[in-house]
Design an enzyme around this catalytic site. Sequence first.
Site, short mmCIF file in Angstrom:
data_model
loop_
_atom_site.label_atom_id
_atom_site.label_comp_id
_atom_site.label_asym_id
_atom_site.label_seq_id
_atom_site.Cartn_x
_atom_site.Cartn_y
_atom_site.Cartn_z
N GLY A 237 0.62 -20.05 -29.45
CA GLY A 237 -0.71 -19.57 -29.10
C GLY A 237 -1.03 -19.85 -27.64
O GLY A 237 -0.13 -19.84 -26.79
N CYS A 238 -2.29 -20.10 -27.34
CA CYS A 238 -2.71 -20.38 -25.97
C CYS A 238 -1.94 -21.55 -25.40
O CYS A 238 -1.93 -22.64 -25.97
CB CYS A 238 -4.20 -20.67 -25.94
SG CYS A 238 -4.79 -21.29 -24.35
N PHE A 239 -1.29 -21.35 -24.27
CA PHE A 239 -0.42 -22.42 -23.76
C PHE A 239 -1.16 -23.57 -23.09
O PHE A 239 -0.58 -24.60 -22.79
CB PHE A 239 0.67 -21.88 -22.85
CG PHE A 239 0.26 -20.89 -21.77
CD1 PHE A 239 -1.00 -20.89 -21.20
CD2 PHE A 239 1.19 -19.97 -21.31
CE1 PHE A 239 -1.35 -19.98 -20.21
CE2 PHE A 239 0.86 -19.06 -20.31
CZ PHE A 239 -0.42 -19.07 -19.76
#
Length: 292
Positions: A133-135
């Site tokens: 997902g969002c890093f």
Amino acid sequence: MRICGAGTVVYESLWSILGGIHKRILMLLKCLAAISSSYTTTSNSLSVFVSSSLSSPSKTKFLPSLSRFSVKRSCLLSQTRPSIAVSRPSMNLLNRLGFGSSRAPENMDSSIPQGPDDDIPAPGQQFAQFGAGCFWGVELAFQRVPGVTKTEVGYTQGLVHNPAYEDVCSGTTNHSEVVRVQYDPKNCSYESLLDLFWARHDPTTLNRQGNDVGSQYRSGIYYYTAEQEKAARESLEQQQKQLNRKIVTEILPAKKFYRAEEYHQQYLEKGGRFGFRQSSAKGCNDPIRCYG
């Protein structure tokens, strides 16, 4: 005869008017095509701003430039702030129609990004690569692991060479947002990194983490060695036994890693959206605010 003559005059007048409108439309398209490159980002940003103002609370990923917005997921850990649901930037309509600037030919050579990650870790260190997902939040979680000596966020597994953030958000390049971890195997086992990977996201949602929807948010383990592949597959089997939904995590060889723009690197440690820095100290257990 008078009726016929009047009809002919009306027909010719209408044809003349339509011809004029057609010419004006062509001129307008040419003008828009000429300025589309410079106005594309601004128009996307304004569209996102308007939609976010009308939406119900959820999380927003705000970037230093108005031109970059995207959906970012709700943390699996505790949250302290409301969120705003925002759509990721859409592709420019004029570019889809063939107008505007085109990508350099070498950037379209998929053999480059599909090649192996040929970067070399520091002596005595190893690489590991994860997409969850969002890093931003994922990177901070790995920063806190004892034995991890370096983390970088970037893009991989795509079809376009040297992609920009906007390219990845378009959903057309097949890149995944990933964290590349450099670790000392003497002080940190690969299995411990896998444990953190599973804990940081939901591996059963395809191309989605919370409100973040798109192939760039897919779950993935990208291995560098046969030993890592074996450990990853065994770990997935163990995790599947604990879940009642099918895990959709992909396990693939690590491909060329494209380092994301500098403002993405250690984003939450630097202050994130609100300027409140979050600790990256080894062993820190503070809840991670995914957007700052």
